[in-house]
Design an enzyme around this catalytic site. Structure first.
Site, PDB file in Angstrom:
ATOM      1  N   GLU A  30     -29.398   1.619  -8.410  1.00  0.00           N
ATOM      2  CA  GLU A  30     -28.758   2.363  -7.326  1.00  0.00           C
ATOM      3  C   GLU A  30     -29.379   3.740  -7.184  1.00  0.00           C
ATOM      4  O   GLU A  30     -29.621   4.228  -6.071  1.00  0.00           O
ATOM      5  CB  GLU A  30     -27.259   2.474  -7.595  1.00  0.00           C
ATOM      6  CG  GLU A  30     -26.469   3.057  -6.449  1.00  0.00           C
ATOM      7  CD  GLU A  30     -24.973   3.042  -6.693  1.00  0.00           C
ATOM      8  OE1 GLU A  30     -24.252   3.692  -5.909  1.00  0.00           O
ATOM      9  OE2 GLU A  30     -24.520   2.387  -7.655  1.00  0.00           O
ATOM     10  N   THR A  32     -13.600  -2.444  -3.005  1.00  0.00           N
ATOM     11  CA  THR A  32     -12.511  -2.543  -2.027  1.00  0.00           C
ATOM     12  C   THR A  32     -12.861  -3.394  -0.820  1.00  0.00           C
ATOM     13  O   THR A  32     -11.974  -3.786  -0.060  1.00  0.00           O
ATOM     14  CB  THR A  32     -12.098  -1.146  -1.527  1.00  0.00           C
ATOM     15  OG1 THR A  32     -13.239  -0.506  -0.925  1.00  0.00           O
ATOM     16  CG2 THR A  32     -11.602  -0.292  -2.674  1.00  0.00           C
ATOM     17  N   GLY A  78     -18.716  -3.968  -2.480  1.00  0.00           N
ATOM     18  CA  GLY A  78     -18.005  -2.949  -3.242  1.00  0.00           C
ATOM     19  C   GLY A  78     -16.681  -3.455  -3.783  1.00  0.00           C
ATOM     20  O   GLY A  78     -16.283  -4.600  -3.558  1.00  0.00           O
ATOM     21  N   GLY A  92     -18.093   8.524  -9.066  1.00  0.00           N
ATOM     22  CA  GLY A  92     -16.839   8.610  -9.790  1.00  0.00           C
ATOM     23  C   GLY A  92     -16.981   8.229 -11.244  1.00  0.00           C
ATOM     24  O   GLY A  92     -16.429   8.891 -12.128  1.00  0.00           O
TER      25      GLY A  92
END
Length: 445
Positions: free
Chosen positions: A168, A53, A51, A198
């Protein structure tokens, strides 16, 4: 009496030997402090979620029937590290090496005799996609080299990739249907999924072979909206489409754009500020009289491009084919920001793994939010994060409009808002790594 003394003597004499055997047996089942399952049969899968982060590894163990087997106390081994691969934009080798600790822990979980047949897949998401030039491809290649040269797990170059939204979406569909026990059944018994992230929103459901053969093509004229997926021995034709820029956070920007930098009918009374998305700041200032539901809905529908030209028999929004509908869309499981907002504003109870609701409930919550002044929103909806409070009215109007006007759902239709699903005696997340693992082991059958 002599016989009893003899038995006791033998038992005491053998104690050190028995303790050694027990210790060896226990240590053979311990890896990284995790007590492995007694059942070393079946199949394993290692999925690395890279990901923006951080990176996370998931190790899952399936028995011969492709039911999950516990690893220690849980149905997966999970480990996470920070930062994410995108933090190493100028050093692809360092990016790859950052995954090595996760890889080593995953390999230690998988019994040695299973490693050569255990697939390891790496799915990168938004962070890598945003890198400039060929930085992302260089990082992916470095990860491929790491897996090829330094891993004992089964590796294919195409298993290291930046996940497309439709991929996904298909994996989330697979995860939810697997946990519900509908995977492997005929397509009409499966459930459809909507996942509101998001940056994008995904709609996925299974269609008949006949619909798949007549499926509309994407705007490039080559690919169709349908992908074929084998799951637990059954072949499914999935309508899986990712609507980029229509995730909740991206949609805020699209909706605020409509007002052309002036006051906006979806912003709470008393708030005057800006909303930043993708390094662009958008003005977010309320009307002097506060939100106007009718005008707010009109702005949202304009952002959704409900009236965009439709080149297919029927479209959802922005000119996208709707997949044809059918039994695979009859029951819908709706996740991520839909679940989050619903639990924060009282549409469903907080902290429940899943609950049923209707699109109309989002409209009712929106009306309540839009009537609330910005200074009072914390007391009315205490579970909303501070940074989200100015957009409570906008978010709820958008979610209702997306379901009803975008995806064409009846306002009274029952939908299931889901975060986790009960599997045996545990609650499991409906995340894409589980679906990817199921896809990996299913394709080996």
């Amino acid at each position: 009496m002599l016989k009893q003394h003899l038995i006791a003597f033998v038992f005491v004499s053998c104690m050190p030997f028995l303790q050694t055997i027990y210790s060896q047996s226990l240590s053979s089942k311990l890896s990284n402090g995790v007590l492995l399952s007694n059942d070393a049969s079946g199949k394993y899968a290692v999925i690395i979620d890279a990901g923006s982060t951080g990176s996370r590894v998931h190790v899952l163990h399936f028995d011969r029937n492709l039911d999950l087997v516990q690893i220690g106390q849980d149905f997966e081994f999970f480990e996470a590290i920070k930062p994410g691969l995108s933090s190493y934009a100028d050093d692809p080798e360092a990016a790859a090496q950052s995954l090595k600790p996760l890889l080593e822990k995953a390999e230690a979980i998988v019994p040695k005799e299973f490693r050569a047949n255990t697939p390891v897949k790496v799915g990168a998401t938004a962070g890598l996609r945003l890198l400039k030039g060929d930085s992302s491809e260089k990082i992916l290649q470095a990860v491929r080299d790491l897996l090829k040269n330094e891993s004992s797990l089964k590796y294919k170059a195409e298993w290291v990739t930046i996940l497309e939204g439709s991929q996904e979406a298909a994996y989330i569909w697979a995860a939810i249907n697997y946990l519900l026990g509908t995977a492997g059944k005929k397509y009409s018994e499966t459930v459809g999924t909507i996942d509101l992230g998001g940056g994008s929103v995904q709609m996925t459901y299974a269609v008949s072979k006949e619909v798949a053969l007549k499926a509309s093509k994407l705007s490039n004229g080559k690919e169709t909206y349908i992908q074929e997926k084998n799951l637990l021995g059954t072949t499914y034709h999935l309508y899986a489409y990712s609507y980029l820029n229509y995730g909740l956070l991206a949609a805020r920007a699209e909706i605020l754009k409509v007002s052309r930098n002036s006051s906006h009918p979806c912003i709470l009374y008393g708030y005057h500020g800006y909303y930043t998305y993708g390094d662009v700041a958008y003005r977010a200032s309320a009307f002097p009289t506060g939100p106007n539901m009718k005008k707010c809905r009109a702005f949202v529908l304009k952002a959704l491009k409900i009236n965009a030209p439709c080149k297919h028999k029927k479209c959802t929004f922005n000119g996208v084919w709707n997949g044809g509908g059918g039994d695979g869309q009859k029951n819908l499981y709706v996740a991520s920001f839909f679940y989050d907002r619903a639990s924060q504003v009282g549409v469903i109870k907080t902290n429940v793994p899943s609950a049923t609701a209707r699109p109309l409930h989002f409209l009712s919550a929106a009306k309540r939010a839009c009537r609330t002044k910005y200074k009072d929103i914390k007391s009315v909806f205490p579970n909303i994060n501070e940074s989200d409070r100015p957009f409570t009215c906008l978010d709820l109007v958008y979610e209702y409009s997306l379901l009803v006007n975008g995806f064409g759902l009846n306002p009274f239709k029952k939908i299931t808002l889901v975060k986790k699903i009960k599997y045996k005696d545990s609650l499991l997340e409906t995340a894409w790594p589980l679906g990817s693992a199921i896809d990996a082991v299913s394709s080996q059958n």
